[in-house]
Design a protein around this motif. Structure first.
Motif, short mmCIF file in Angstrom:
data_model
loop_
_atom_site.label_atom_id
_atom_site.label_comp_id
_atom_site.label_asym_id
_atom_site.label_seq_id
_atom_site.Cartn_x
_atom_site.Cartn_y
_atom_site.Cartn_z
N VAL A 1 0.85 -1.18 0.00
CA VAL A 1 0.00 0.00 0.00
C VAL A 1 0.89 1.24 0.00
N ARG B 1 0.98 5.53 -0.12
CA ARG B 1 0.15 6.70 0.09
C ARG B 1 -0.20 7.40 -1.22
N GLN C 1 -0.97 -0.80 -4.55
CA GLN C 1 -2.16 0.04 -4.44
C GLN C 1 -1.81 1.42 -3.92
N THR D 1 -3.25 4.88 -2.43
CA THR D 1 -4.48 5.25 -1.73
C THR D 1 -4.80 6.74 -1.80
N THR E 1 -4.10 8.85 0.49
CA THR E 1 -4.57 9.17 1.84
C THR E 1 -3.40 9.54 2.75
N GLU F 1 -4.64 6.55 7.63
CA GLU F 1 -5.57 5.79 6.80
C GLU F 1 -4.84 4.74 5.96
N ALA F 2 -3.64 5.07 5.47
CA ALA F 2 -2.85 4.10 4.70
C ALA F 2 -2.52 2.88 5.56
N ILE G 1 -5.64 0.72 5.82
CA ILE G 1 -5.89 -0.03 4.58
C ILE G 1 -4.91 -1.20 4.47
#
Length: 307
Positions: free
Chosen positions: A153, A155, A182, A184, A186, A190-191, A194
């Motif tokens: 993930v 950011r 991915q 995000t 964010t 929040e990252a 996720i």
């Protein structure tokens, strides 16, 4: 505050702006504070200073001392600097030196100071499907994640953390993409959420990770330099006043804030700030041997004309 800045703050909403109410009294009747009492300082800063709670700890004493209020806009570093470039901020506290230097070289910022540091860590599920735990190289860890196509993930928001992540991918010779990667767009908190939900890896600043560790299942798999990891994961923070020759800003209050943030009082607050019993940031403004390069962009001296 200029009309465009008031409009910006109203549009940002409560999710992005943490307005910290100021005390209306000037402590001790200090004449030095009389010139700014009742005014508002607009600070654009990173999500990590806000998500960890450090910002509230620092701003309260400043507001009380000067009889002012601080409107804190929490964004990624890139967005925070863009807000300042547009004249919608008085002072900027961020953590991506290359972006800070560009901001300074282009004439938008003045009087930069180092204020604190922590580091980045690579976190992921305890099962560690890519097998990166304990690696001494961040680039090796990223290469291994990419080769195994384990979920990662990002950011993806031009923040200081995202800037560091992209640098590591570049050093690793990897162009990330595909179903395993991915973005995000964010903030860090929040990252992390996720990545936790997806059992994925991510790059996090240590402070935000530690402040959320009790709420997520991710573990640190590759340490930063604070715990003996690679120096490439160092995470220094700086602060700059927005240039009053370029933008209509509250320069006097900006410099008062910079003076406060780099003072023994605020540096002690940074040193003592804890979340879940862990120190999140380490002060660096005060030194018997200050680093001159904190004041100027990288390469500035080589571009200067000698007289």
């Amino acid at each position: 505050m200029p009309i465009q800045r008031r409009t910006f703050l109203a549009a940002a909403g409560t999710g992005a702006v943490a307005g910290l109410a100021g005390c209306s009294q000037i402590l001790g009747g200090n004449d030095q504070t009389a010139g700014v009492a009742g005014e508002t300082l607009t600070l654009t800063t990173t999500t990590s200073t806000y998500d960890t709670g450090l910002l509230g700890e620092l701003n309260g004493p400043f507001e009380e001392m000067y009889g002012v209020s601080v409107d804190s806009v929490a964004q990624g570093t890139g967005a925070a600097l863009e807000t300042a470039r547009n004249g919608d901020s008085d002072v900027v506290m961020v953590h991506a030196r290359s972006l800070e230097d560009e901001f300074m070289r282009n004439g938008h910022g003045v009087n930069r100071r180092d204020i604190m540091f922590n580091d980045f860590v690579i976190v992921g599920p305890e099962g560690d499907p890519a097998g990166i735990q304990g690696m001494a190289s961040a680039t090796e860890a990223f290469t291994t994640i990419a080769n195994s196509e384990s979920m990662f993930v990002s950011r993806g928001d031009n923040s200081g953390t995202h800037t560091k992540e992209l640098l590591i991918w570049e050093q690793a010779g990897v162009e990330p993409g595909g179903d395993w990667y991915q973005e995000t767009g964010t903030g860090m908190g929040e990252a992390l959420n996720i990545a936790n939900e997806q059992g994925a890896y991510t790059l996090s600043d240590r402070g935000t990770y530690l402040s959320q560790r009790s709420e997520i299942d991710l573990v640190i798999l590759v340490q930063g330099p604070i715990e003996g990891g690679p120096e490439t994961l160092a995470n220094p923070y700086g602060i700059m006043a927005v240039n009053p020759a370029v933008h209509d800003v509250n320069y006097d209050l900006s410099m008062a804030y910079i003076g406060y943030i780099t003072s023994p009082q605020a540096q002690d607050l940074i040193d003592g700030y804890r979340a879940n019993g862990e120190q999140l940031f380490f002060p660096r403004a005060l030194s018997e041997d200050p680093d001159f390069q904190q004041y100027v962009p990288e390469g500035w001296s080589s571009n200067a004309t000698s007289g």
